[in-house]
Design an enzyme around this catalytic site. Structure first.
Site, PDB file in Angstrom:
ATOM      1  N   SER A 145     -12.590   5.394  16.762  1.00  0.00           N
ATOM      2  CA  SER A 145     -11.531   4.862  15.893  1.00  0.00           C
ATOM      3  C   SER A 145     -11.553   3.351  16.023  1.00  0.00           C
ATOM      4  O   SER A 145     -11.847   2.823  17.114  1.00  0.00           O
ATOM      5  CB  SER A 145     -10.163   5.377  16.338  1.00  0.00           C
ATOM      6  OG  SER A 145      -9.131   4.600  15.757  1.00  0.00           O
ATOM      7  N   TYR A 159      -4.194   6.038  23.134  1.00  0.00           N
ATOM      8  CA  TYR A 159      -5.145   6.470  22.097  1.00  0.00           C
ATOM      9  C   TYR A 159      -6.269   5.437  21.964  1.00  0.00           C
ATOM     10  O   TYR A 159      -7.455   5.787  21.945  1.00  0.00           O
ATOM     11  CB  TYR A 159      -4.407   6.639  20.764  1.00  0.00           C
ATOM     12  CG  TYR A 159      -5.298   7.026  19.611  1.00  0.00           C
ATOM     13  CD1 TYR A 159      -5.783   8.330  19.491  1.00  0.00           C
ATOM     14  CD2 TYR A 159      -5.670   6.091  18.637  1.00  0.00           C
ATOM     15  CE1 TYR A 159      -6.605   8.692  18.432  1.00  0.00           C
ATOM     16  CE2 TYR A 159      -6.480   6.444  17.579  1.00  0.00           C
ATOM     17  CZ  TYR A 159      -6.950   7.746  17.471  1.00  0.00           C
ATOM     18  OH  TYR A 159      -7.774   8.095  16.428  1.00  0.00           O
TER      19      TYR A 159
HETATM   20  P1  NAP Z   1      -6.104  15.783  12.126  1.00  0.00           P
HETATM   21  O1  NAP Z   1      -5.987  15.885  10.652  1.00  0.00           O
HETATM   22  O2  NAP Z   1      -4.865  15.687  12.955  1.00  0.00           O
HETATM   23  O3  NAP Z   1      -6.982  17.026  12.646  1.00  0.00           O
HETATM   24  C1  NAP Z   1      -7.269  17.121  14.006  1.00  0.00           C
HETATM   25  C2  NAP Z   1      -8.200  18.287  14.230  1.00  0.00           C
HETATM   26  O4  NAP Z   1      -8.521  18.324  15.624  1.00  0.00           O
HETATM   27  C3  NAP Z   1      -7.555  19.628  13.890  1.00  0.00           C
HETATM   28  O5  NAP Z   1      -8.530  20.452  13.303  1.00  0.00           O
HETATM   29  C4  NAP Z   1      -7.129  20.168  15.256  1.00  0.00           C
HETATM   30  O6  NAP Z   1      -7.165  21.588  15.332  1.00  0.00           O
HETATM   31  C5  NAP Z   1      -8.252  19.627  16.121  1.00  0.00           C
HETATM   32  N1  NAP Z   1      -7.940  19.560  17.549  1.00  0.00           N
HETATM   33  C6  NAP Z   1      -7.079  18.739  18.184  1.00  0.00           C
HETATM   34  N2  NAP Z   1      -7.096  18.980  19.506  1.00  0.00           N
HETATM   35  C7  NAP Z   1      -7.998  19.970  19.700  1.00  0.00           C
HETATM   36  C8  NAP Z   1      -8.471  20.651  20.852  1.00  0.00           C
HETATM   37  N3  NAP Z   1      -8.017  20.371  22.083  1.00  0.00           N
HETATM   38  N4  NAP Z   1      -9.410  21.623  20.679  1.00  0.00           N
HETATM   39  C9  NAP Z   1      -9.886  21.918  19.459  1.00  0.00           C
HETATM   40  N5  NAP Z   1      -9.488  21.308  18.328  1.00  0.00           N
HETATM   41  C10 NAP Z   1      -8.541  20.339  18.459  1.00  0.00           C
HETATM   42  O7  NAP Z   1      -6.984  14.519  12.551  1.00  0.00           O
HETATM   43  P2  NAP Z   1      -8.056  13.664  11.713  1.00  0.00           P
HETATM   44  O8  NAP Z   1      -7.346  12.531  11.111  1.00  0.00           O
HETATM   45  O9  NAP Z   1      -8.886  14.560  10.887  1.00  0.00           O
HETATM   46  O10 NAP Z   1      -8.909  13.072  12.934  1.00  0.00           O
HETATM   47  C11 NAP Z   1     -10.169  13.601  13.315  1.00  0.00           C
HETATM   48  C12 NAP Z   1     -10.817  12.627  14.282  1.00  0.00           C
HETATM   49  O11 NAP Z   1     -10.925  11.342  13.670  1.00  0.00           O
HETATM   50  C13 NAP Z   1     -10.020  12.410  15.582  1.00  0.00           C
HETATM   51  O12 NAP Z   1     -10.906  12.260  16.667  1.00  0.00           O
HETATM   52  C14 NAP Z   1      -9.294  11.108  15.320  1.00  0.00           C
HETATM   53  O13 NAP Z   1      -8.955  10.433  16.514  1.00  0.00           O
HETATM   54  C15 NAP Z   1     -10.320  10.361  14.499  1.00  0.00           C
HETATM   55  N6  NAP Z   1      -9.758   9.298  13.684  1.00  0.00           N
HETATM   56  C16 NAP Z   1      -8.836   9.551  12.708  1.00  0.00           C
HETATM   57  C17 NAP Z   1      -8.307   8.485  11.975  1.00  0.00           C
HETATM   58  C18 NAP Z   1      -7.281   8.674  10.892  1.00  0.00           C
HETATM   59  O14 NAP Z   1      -6.762   7.656  10.411  1.00  0.00           O
HETATM   60  N7  NAP Z   1      -6.959   9.896  10.462  1.00  0.00           N
HETATM   61  C19 NAP Z   1      -8.731   7.190  12.248  1.00  0.00           C
HETATM   62  C20 NAP Z   1      -9.662   6.968  13.244  1.00  0.00           C
HETATM   63  C21 NAP Z   1     -10.177   8.027  13.950  1.00  0.00           C
HETATM   64  P3  NAP Z   1      -5.894  22.549  15.040  1.00  0.00           P
HETATM   65  O15 NAP Z   1      -5.134  21.992  13.883  1.00  0.00           O
HETATM   66  O16 NAP Z   1      -6.547  23.866  14.742  1.00  0.00           O
HETATM   67  O17 NAP Z   1      -5.086  22.593  16.287  1.00  0.00           O
END
Ligand code: NAP
Length: 251
Positions: A145, A159
């Site tokens: 991130s 984070y």
């Molecule tokens: P999201 O919509 O909140 O989805 C998170 C996903 O991770 C869900 O499928 C959740 O599964 C899964 N998860 C969380 N903890 C878990 C665990 N212990 N074991 C297995 N699965 C787990 O998040 P996102 O925005 O798509 O983010 C995905 C990645 O991108 C993350 O690493 C995040 O830090 C990174 N990121 C996101 C952003 C942003 O702005 N959105 C920016 C920078 C980086 P369940 O729902 O089934 O529990």
């Protein structure tokens, strides 16, 4: 089993960025392991969409922050699809707490989900893909991130630090397993419109913030991140290794 198709495991693929990577991977010809933790029906929806498009995928429940569950996850993927080609360490959680309120639980939980999970999953992937272990090589993609270099939004110190750990891990792992046929890279998204933003007031709030803080003037989509992950997984990125690709609209 169609052994001509490559196999990709995406952690946290029930929603958001992970779900889009899984969908795009299937459209690109991969058989896909769709890992999830709590969102079973959302994961089943991802599988349904992939199968409707003629693709192959399997939903695999596992808490990737738990070493033992990760072992089982990989064994289940082995049984379903055989040899792994690409691991996407995407699962992660966002948290919002000040450092002066830290207790053991909140900080351990965050690092377990965002950092330790990446060690456990990479360990299992390397044991299968490394030429040292008799494998045929492969690709690991780590989801970082821009918080790692910007410090995150309010309450985001843990984070941001967890993603800083991913940046360092990405570089070190590239050195460790590059000679064994495994390419390692990271994607570093900025403000992306997913449910993860609910902790900061939701997608509308993030879109508003993006207007003034992102040079492109908008938040990114999960699909825009997925496209970069698929490129890094592909042979088109065959000499890209130990890199971090920002997908952040210039932020
Ligand atoms: P999201 O919509 O909140 O989805 C998170 C996903 O991770 C869900 O499928 C959740 O599964 C899964 N998860 C969380 N903890 C878990 C665990 N212990 N074991 C297995 N699965 C787990 O998040 P996102 O925005 O798509 O983010 C995905 C990645 O991108 C993350 O690493 C995040 O830090 C990174 N990121 C996101 C952003 C942003 O702005 N959105 C920016 C920078 C980086 P369940 O729902 O089934 O529990």
């Amino acid at each position: 089993m169609n052994t001509m198709k490559k196999v990709m495991l995406v952690t946290g693929a029930s929603r958001g960025i992970g779900a889009e990577i899984a969908l795009l991977a299937a459209r690109s010809g991969y058989r896909v392991g769709v890992n999830y933790l709590n969102s079973e029906s959302a994961a089943q929806q991802v599988i349904k969409r992939i199968e409707q498009d003629g693709g192959e995928a399997v939903a695999l429940r596992a808490d990737v922050s738990k070493s033992g569950e990760v072992v089982t996850l990989f064994e289940q993927l082995d049984a379903a699809f055989g040899a792994l080609d690409v691991l996407v360490n995407n699962a992660g959680v966002l948290a919002n707490f000040r450092v002066d309120t830290v207790d053991e639980r909140n900080v351990v939980d965050l690092f377990s989900a965002n950092v330790f999970s990446v060690y456990y999953c990479s360990r299992e992937a390397i044991r299968r893909m490394s030429t040292t272990h008799g494998g045929k090589g492969g690709v690991i993609i780590n989801m970082s991130s821009v918080a790692s270099r910007l410090g995150g939004l309010g309450g985001g110190a843990a984070y941001a630090a967890s993603k800083g750990a991913i940046d360092s891990f990405n570089l070190a792992l590239a050195k460790e397993v590059g000679p064994e046929g495994i390419r390692v890279n990271a994607v570093r998204p900025g403000l992306i419109a997913t449910d993860m933003q609910n902790i900061h007031g939701g997608i509308a709030k993030i879109e508003q913030l993006a207007e003034t803080t992102v040079p492109l003037g908008r938040a990114g989509s999960a699909q825009e991140v997925a496209q970069v992950a698929l490129w890094l997984a592909s042979d088109a990125a065959s000499y890209v290794h130990g890199s971090i690709v920002d997908v952040a609209g210039g932020r």
